[in-house]
Write a protein that holds these residues in place. Structure first.
Motif, PDB file in Angstrom:
ATOM      1  N   HIS A   1      18.271  24.554  50.864  1.00  0.00           N
ATOM      2  CA  HIS A   1      19.281  25.453  51.419  1.00  0.00           C
ATOM      3  C   HIS A   1      20.659  24.866  51.131  1.00  0.00           C
ATOM      4  O   HIS A   1      20.899  23.681  51.363  1.00  0.00           O
ATOM      5  N   ILE A   2      21.564  25.690  50.630  1.00  0.00           N
ATOM      6  CA  ILE A   2      22.908  25.259  50.260  1.00  0.00           C
ATOM      7  C   ILE A   2      23.924  26.083  51.041  1.00  0.00           C
ATOM      8  O   ILE A   2      23.798  27.307  51.132  1.00  0.00           O
ATOM      9  N   ARG A   3      24.934  25.419  51.585  1.00  0.00           N
ATOM     10  CA  ARG A   3      26.036  26.149  52.215  1.00  0.00           C
ATOM     11  C   ARG A   3      27.264  26.044  51.325  1.00  0.00           C
ATOM     12  O   ARG A   3      27.760  24.955  51.060  1.00  0.00           O
ATOM     13  N   LEU A   4      27.727  27.196  50.849  1.00  0.00           N
ATOM     14  CA  LEU A   4      28.855  27.275  49.922  1.00  0.00           C
ATOM     15  C   LEU A   4      29.979  28.080  50.554  1.00  0.00           C
ATOM     16  O   LEU A   4      29.764  29.207  51.005  1.00  0.00           O
TER      17      LEU A   4
ATOM     18  N   VAL B   1      25.586  22.917  41.507  1.00  0.00           N
ATOM     19  CA  VAL B   1      26.959  22.588  41.115  1.00  0.00           C
ATOM     20  C   VAL B   1      27.097  22.643  39.593  1.00  0.00           C
ATOM     21  O   VAL B   1      28.040  23.239  39.057  1.00  0.00           O
ATOM     22  N   GLN B   2      26.166  22.042  38.876  1.00  0.00           N
ATOM     23  CA  GLN B   2      26.227  22.069  37.419  1.00  0.00           C
ATOM     24  C   GLN B   2      26.088  23.478  36.875  1.00  0.00           C
ATOM     25  O   GLN B   2      26.730  23.847  35.880  1.00  0.00           O
ATOM     26  N   PHE B   3      25.263  24.287  37.527  1.00  0.00           N
ATOM     27  CA  PHE B   3      25.086  25.682  37.111  1.00  0.00           C
ATOM     28  C   PHE B   3      26.411  26.433  37.243  1.00  0.00           C
ATOM     29  O   PHE B   3      26.801  27.198  36.346  1.00  0.00           O
TER      30      PHE B   3
ATOM     31  N   HIS C   1      14.066  15.262  50.388  1.00  0.00           N
ATOM     32  CA  HIS C   1      13.124  16.323  50.030  1.00  0.00           C
ATOM     33  C   HIS C   1      13.462  16.924  48.671  1.00  0.00           C
ATOM     34  O   HIS C   1      12.568  17.262  47.892  1.00  0.00           O
ATOM     35  N   GLY C   2      14.788  17.044  48.405  1.00  0.00           N
ATOM     36  CA  GLY C   2      15.194  17.599  47.120  1.00  0.00           C
ATOM     37  C   GLY C   2      14.781  16.722  45.963  1.00  0.00           C
ATOM     38  O   GLY C   2      14.300  17.205  44.936  1.00  0.00           O
ATOM     39  N   GLU C   3      14.976  15.398  46.125  1.00  0.00           N
ATOM     40  CA  GLU C   3      14.617  14.481  45.053  1.00  0.00           C
ATOM     41  C   GLU C   3      13.103  14.464  44.821  1.00  0.00           C
ATOM     42  O   GLU C   3      12.635  14.507  43.680  1.00  0.00           O
TER      43      GLU C   3
ATOM     44  N   PRO D   1      21.694  16.812  47.685  1.00  0.00           N
ATOM     45  CA  PRO D   1      20.280  16.933  47.315  1.00  0.00           C
ATOM     46  C   PRO D   1      20.161  17.397  45.866  1.00  0.00           C
ATOM     47  O   PRO D   1      21.088  18.019  45.322  1.00  0.00           O
ATOM     48  N   GLY D   2      19.033  17.123  45.243  1.00  0.00           N
ATOM     49  CA  GLY D   2      18.853  17.470  43.835  1.00  0.00           C
ATOM     50  C   GLY D   2      19.104  18.934  43.540  1.00  0.00           C
ATOM     51  O   GLY D   2      19.755  19.282  42.542  1.00  0.00           O
ATOM     52  N   PHE D   3      18.628  19.812  44.422  1.00  0.00           N
ATOM     53  CA  PHE D   3      18.798  21.250  44.170  1.00  0.00           C
ATOM     54  C   PHE D   3      20.264  21.651  44.272  1.00  0.00           C
ATOM     55  O   PHE D   3      20.734  22.527  43.542  1.00  0.00           O
ATOM     56  N   ALA D   4      21.025  21.019  45.197  1.00  0.00           N
ATOM     57  CA  ALA D   4      22.444  21.340  45.343  1.00  0.00           C
ATOM     58  C   ALA D   4      23.240  20.808  44.155  1.00  0.00           C
ATOM     59  O   ALA D   4      24.162  21.468  43.665  1.00  0.00           O
TER      60      ALA D   4
END
Length: 311
Positions: free
Chosen positions: A94-97, A288-290, A81-83, A281-284
């Protein structure tokens, strides 16, 4: 063998909550509907997936095996879905950090705030944990990203240097230690301390280092934030062991004095970890890069924590 993706999401939620009602609540269905779906999944698999006991729902060996595959499958769906979502408007997901207290309070919160403001369709589940617990959770695919301190076994994860920080003692201007440029940690334990909560990774680390020195800290008060701990140190209630990044504003404003520790562990290298295959996923991956490209964070990798955050 017939079951739906919803059944697998429910199965994972029950496993995480160790409770049928908790899993039902997490997936927004009734307990009776959750029970029906779980029975359907167990029937399709041909084996019980949970043992029901007084402690709640515990996975059977078959359930533990299934959970590994379900986490992999659902992560793949989310990544899909992210891609695809990159072709629509903005990032979604949704990201779990998981992070230790030093990185969380010193660096992560400002970065997360800016990322969420720029990406309104991304949600982040942010939780503080001790470094070893973070490593275990990411390796087990229970979290997407972890940020932790210290040396660790990289089996099951991929690691990249995130930031460099320094643990210092924050004391009041008239405290006896304020006259010292640098002290050994064991010597500081002769004084009263003010600390984060008993379950915080910061306090657990302080306690462990004190035990290594053969001593026990006299803690006058446990507080629930670094701001409170620094205020208590400023008032002369006790000594605070804090990351320099967290104390930077208080040091600049001369509300506390920073005393360096003559200990090799005082300089803290923070690492960002993801699962071993690096698949996100793309958004995660964008998140990470951010985190890594945040100028304040990147400056510590280039010039060191002291140069980056000195008052």
């Amino acid at each position: 063998m017939r079951y739906e993706l919803t059944d697998l999401r429910l199965f994972q939620a029950i496993a995480d909550a160790q409770s049928l009602s908790g899993g039902a609540s997490a997936t927004h269905i009734t307990a009776s509907a959750a029970s029906y779906r779980l029975k359907n999944l167990e029937h399709a698999m041909g084996t019980p997936l949970f043992v029901r006991n007084a402690r709640g729902m515990e996975l059977t060996p078959a359930g533990e095996t299934l959970l590994v595959h379900v986490r992999e499958l659902l992560l793949g769906v989310e990544r899909m879905h992210g891609e695809v979502g990159r072709f629509s408007a903005g990032l979604k997901g949704h990201i779990r950090l998981l992070a230790n207290s030093s990185s969380l309070n010193g660096f992560i919160i400002p970065s997360v705030s800016r990322f969420l403001a720029a990406n309104p369709d991304v949600n982040i589940d942010l939780e503080e944990r001790a470094s070893q617990a973070i490593l275990t959770a990411v390796a087990a695919h229970e979290a997407d990203i972890g940020i932790l301190a210290g040396d660790f076994d990289t089996t099951g994860v991929r690691s990249v240097r995130y930031a460099v920080d320094e643990l210092i003692l924050a004391v009041a201007a008239d405290h006896p230690l304020a006259r010292e440029a640098e002290v050994r940690f064991g010597a500081s334990l002769a004084f009263d301390f003010v600390c984060m909560s008993r379950t915080s990774s910061n306090f657990l680390f302080l306690r462990d280092m004190a035990q290594r020195a053969g001593k026990s800290p006299n803690v006058r008060l446990h507080a629930h934030s670094f701001d409170a701990v620094l205020s208590l140190a400023e008032a002369g209630v006790g000594v605070a062991l804090v990351p320099r990044s967290v104390a930077a504003a208080a040091l600049r404003e001369a509300r506390v004095v920073g005393v360096r520790l003559a200990e090799p562990w005082a300089l803290r290298e923070l690492n960002l970890i993801v699962r071993a295959d690096g698949k996100l996923p793309g958004f995660a991956a964008a998140f990470v890069q951010f985190l890594l490209n945040d100028p304040r964070v990147a400056a510590t990798r280039e010039g060191g924590a002291v140069a980056a955050t000195a008052p």
